[in-house]
Scaffold this active site. Sequence first.
Site, PDB file in Angstrom:
ATOM      1  N   GLU A 343       0.801  -1.233   0.000  1.00  0.00           N
ATOM      2  CA  GLU A 343       0.000   0.000   0.000  1.00  0.00           C
ATOM      3  C   GLU A 343       0.833   1.282   0.000  1.00  0.00           C
ATOM      4  O   GLU A 343       0.463   2.266   0.627  1.00  0.00           O
ATOM      5  CB  GLU A 343      -0.970  -0.005   1.194  1.00  0.00           C
ATOM      6  CG  GLU A 343      -1.970  -1.157   1.129  1.00  0.00           C
ATOM      7  CD  GLU A 343      -2.967  -1.152   2.257  1.00  0.00           C
ATOM      8  OE1 GLU A 343      -4.107  -1.587   2.035  1.00  0.00           O
ATOM      9  OE2 GLU A 343      -2.604  -0.724   3.384  1.00  0.00           O
ATOM     10  N   THR A 484      -6.085  -4.638  13.841  1.00  0.00           N
ATOM     11  CA  THR A 484      -6.749  -4.226  15.079  1.00  0.00           C
ATOM     12  C   THR A 484      -7.232  -2.777  15.087  1.00  0.00           C
ATOM     13  O   THR A 484      -7.361  -2.173  16.148  1.00  0.00           O
ATOM     14  CB  THR A 484      -5.828  -4.473  16.284  1.00  0.00           C
ATOM     15  OG1 THR A 484      -4.617  -3.700  16.131  1.00  0.00           O
ATOM     16  CG2 THR A 484      -5.492  -5.940  16.429  1.00  0.00           C
ATOM     17  N   GLU A 485      -7.525  -2.206  13.916  1.00  0.00           N
ATOM     18  CA  GLU A 485      -8.108  -0.872  13.907  1.00  0.00           C
ATOM     19  C   GLU A 485      -9.363  -0.821  14.783  1.00  0.00           C
ATOM     20  O   GLU A 485      -9.601   0.165  15.488  1.00  0.00           O
ATOM     21  CB  GLU A 485      -8.473  -0.456  12.479  1.00  0.00           C
ATOM     22  CG  GLU A 485      -7.278  -0.180  11.579  1.00  0.00           C
ATOM     23  CD  GLU A 485      -6.881  -1.393  10.761  1.00  0.00           C
ATOM     24  OE1 GLU A 485      -7.130  -2.524  11.234  1.00  0.00           O
ATOM     25  OE2 GLU A 485      -6.319  -1.223   9.660  1.00  0.00           O
TER      26      GLU A 485
END
EC number: 3.2.1.52
Length: 778
Positions: A343, A484-485
Amino acid sequence: MKKFNLLILLYVSLVLAGCITGQQDAVTLQSPAIIPEPVHLEVKDGVFQLTDRTAVSFRANDELAESTAGALNDILLPILDSKLEYRENTTTDVILFKTEAAIDNPEGYRLNVTDDQITISAGTAAGYFYGLQTLRQLWETTDQENKGGLLIPQVEIEDHPRFEWRGMMLDVSRHFFPKEFIKKFIDYLAMNKLNTFHWHLVDDQGWRIEIKKYPLLTEKGAWRVNKEHLHWNSRPKPEQGEVADFGGFYTQEEIKEIVQYAAERHVNIVPEIEMPAHVSAAIASYPWLSCKQEPIPVPSGGVWPITDIYCAGNDSTFMFLAEVLTEVMELFPSEYIHVGGDEATKTEWEHCAKCQQRIKDEDLANVHELQSYFISRVEEFLNANGRKLIGWDEILEGGLAPNATVMSWRGMSGGIEAAKKGHHAVMSPGTHLYFDHYQGQQQLEPLAIGGYSPISHVYTFDPAPDSLGQAADYILGGQANLWTEYVPTPEHAEYMIFPRIYALAEVLWTPRENKDWDKFISKVNRHLPLLDEKGVNYARSMNNVHVTPEFDKEKGTISMKMEAENPQGDIRYTADGSEPSVNSEIYLAPMSPDQTMTVKAGLFQNGELVGKISATEIFIHKAFAQQPEYKAQPAEKYSGNSDFVLTDGIRGSMNFGSGEWQGFNGDDLELVFDFEEPTTVSNVTVGTLQDNGSWIFRANKVVIYGAGDGSGLELLGDSKANISSSTVEKQVVDFYVTIPEKPLSRLKVVVYNIGVCPEDHAGAGRPAWLFVDEVIIE
């Protein structure tokens, strides 16, 4: 009853319970519920009764067997109140340990249980460890009212894993987890015969590993401004004066302790040090690492697109990474070091004079090849230090580094491409193995990032299907990922892990031909009480009832099917909106509704509700079960679960990936309904989704046209959006259009996309998604 926590022991990770008083009459045990299912399992009549009088035995000078016997004694001591004695040359009432080099697989073992002895054979400590895990499950999952010791069913087991890489990733950057939970997480892996812990230690929102050469990485990069009260993707940039005190990091001493803890449980830790993107925390600590070399804060929430990346034209960047990785390699003995590679938006490289000069000096074609150069240079350093590089599948872009291993997350295509090029790959597709996705109906689940990966879907995954041919030899295995956002606590992490980890374990260990969903889910039901004893906060989503439409093309009707992933129990339901109880009607066959209704359903076992009550509104309207004509088709990935998804009577939830919606990327939706006979219509309702963080926006407006027999289409009415497209709260936005009542033979519905993401959105200027369901004509 004596309960004990086995986290303190070398070879165990569950809380066990045993009853030890007096003798036990003959009992009948349930068949073993071993997860993952062994390669060969033969269940025989009878049991072995393990008591404090049972002995252990092994050959003289067999240190491996002696150590394993000691580990078993550590497990049994709290149950039996004494250790089993060692006896030479005994053949009855004994547990024998045999180290056999002939067992080829380094993680393989054999376990034989007769009425007078248990024999565990292995060639390595790992093989013995997995043999003990299976033995533990043999006494834990059998129903017994035993007052004289532990009852072990007589079995013959030969076992080894299908894949060598059986892992799970835990992201500790988006939310930091304490050392105690990291150890518990390792125990969860070990007890399910998973052997790889991918530790995501670095990302934009926090640097979590102490690097002595660069202390600011944890003094500054490990902390962010606390904005936990806001949605992850709506957290504003920290302002000057706001205190960054939310986060944490692991000292090198803590990491050494955790690495040792994992090694004792035969779990290898693969550290991930992200590069060249997902490094805002590092740049916040040392701004000279970026192309702009300007100070930035550690983000408190989502970042997109990711433009703050390491400068590839600066040699100081590579010196920094070499010194960081040197300390990382001193802490982690893992053969593999994960470098991320995903990304990276390379706009800064396109405008950076040093990066452009690097492209020229290295005779590279573009910034994609510059990323390949970046990864290859890091790989060369790792290889020189006896390590191997692994990265997400974006490292294929611009050319794959010579010896790199690919971790395929955007589906399986990246892993397949790597394998066909002769590179090893680990399959970790978001379609099946992202444990941050919902595992049940969204309205019944805690907030998650999106997606839908229930336990049954995880179980269908195969890292190396037959279609790969010889390239399958390069597939090391697979792993699940827990980002884990939206997972802020250890308890929430447990909820996302269990019981899906059981499916993961069986996918990666068990031969394909031995997998059986019905048997597997029955075993899961036997394991859940153990989690209750331990106080694990597992999800019960597999007990929730789904109401899904089934279309009968011959009859032109839709019936409603009810099912839960868990087949054990009765589905009881109501059709009048009241809460179902143990006395409500039992679901036996699909129902064919003839009027709008609210169906509520729940799964009951032994007279008790074991999941949550699901509520499904079924709308019977004038376009019900009709297939309209489309001007433009929806995106293939979001075309819905049937040709009638817009008219199946069931409205979409807030989970855009559930199959209940149709998605259009940058396009409008235009539908035409042709009625067999003139039909009087008074209003049209169109549901659209607002999910700002997923680049999905409510429609701009809905316009309705109609025509009578022989007449042309004319404008009948419209409805404009009543909330801003920048609204962060996820919601279904309805457009209600009232039209003059008159007979119509044709109705045209146009749903207008906003076109591109708003200026204040992370994707500003890029195509916006429009998701639609249902079109209700009344």
